[in-house]
Design an enzyme around this catalytic site. Structure first.
Site, short mmCIF file in Angstrom:
data_model
loop_
_atom_site.label_atom_id
_atom_site.label_comp_id
_atom_site.label_asym_id
_atom_site.label_seq_id
_atom_site.Cartn_x
_atom_site.Cartn_y
_atom_site.Cartn_z
N ASP A 37 0.40 -3.10 -0.94
CA ASP A 37 1.73 -3.54 -0.54
C ASP A 37 1.78 -3.77 0.98
O ASP A 37 2.20 -4.83 1.45
CB ASP A 37 2.76 -2.50 -0.97
CG ASP A 37 4.20 -2.93 -0.79
OD1 ASP A 37 4.46 -4.12 -0.61
OD2 ASP A 37 5.07 -2.05 -0.85
N TYR A 124 0.18 5.97 -6.84
CA TYR A 124 1.01 6.22 -8.02
C TYR A 124 0.24 6.96 -9.10
O TYR A 124 0.82 7.41 -10.08
CB TYR A 124 1.59 4.92 -8.57
CG TYR A 124 2.76 4.37 -7.76
CD1 TYR A 124 3.04 4.81 -6.48
CD2 TYR A 124 3.57 3.38 -8.29
CE1 TYR A 124 4.11 4.31 -5.76
CE2 TYR A 124 4.64 2.86 -7.58
CZ TYR A 124 4.91 3.33 -6.31
OH TYR A 124 5.97 2.82 -5.61
#
Length: 173
Positions: A37, A124
């Site tokens: 990201d 994550y």
């Protein structure tokens, strides 16, 4: 590395790929973060963050499209992967939604090529083996149906993930 019917595994920096769209494993704010990201936001320039600020975020499993700005890719498709919570909280279905919704958005915009990172496999914590299977199954399903997409790149940042994706792709022929 490995290619099967329109899907290929590639190892390297996803921000360097000249495809119609790269997928960003985004956080729900869409305003940048760590990992892929942050790399995509840095490579695309401040225009991407400014554009994303007007999108109102994105829920887990959904996808939104933006211009690629300074990237070689024409578009960025942002999707929010699930945080791994042990596998009993709908994580697999949410990750499948990430791929399905990203591919549907690409098809809706008549895109022909798309590159995915290993969604949710970084901070994550999604188990890479299960994530690779979901990625390959989702991409194969998209190519089997109607649509404009004819090239899907599964982009791995490191050799371990590239090998895992290649092995999974080879097993699912």
């Amino acid at each position: 590395m490995n290619e099967v019917k329109g899907i290929r595994v590639w190892q390297g920096d996803i921000t360097t790929l000249a495809v119609d769209a790269i997928v960003n494993a985004a956080n729900s704010s869409l305003l940048g973060g760590g990992g892929v990201d942050g790399a995509i936001h840095r490579a695309a320039g401040p225009e991407l963050t400014a554009f994303c600020a007007g999108l109102g975020g994105c829920p887990t499993g959904a996808a939104k499209i933006t211009p690629g700005f300074r990237l070689p890719a024409r578009h960025v498709i942002h999707t929010v992967g699930p945080v791994w919570r042990g596998g009993e909280c709908g994580e697999a279905a949410a990750l499948t939604d990430c791929y399905r919704n990203s591919l549907a958005l690409a098809a809706a915009h008549a895109l022909r090529s798309i590159a995915f990172p290993a969604i949710s496999c970084g901070v994550y914590g999604f188990p890479p083996e299960a994530a690779a299977r979901i990625a390959v199954e989702s991409c194969r399903a998209a190519l089997a149906g109607p649509g404009t997409i004819d090239e899907i790149v599964l982009a791995a940042f490191d050799q371990r993930m590239a090998s895992l994706l290649s092995e999974t792709l080879g097993q699912m022929v």
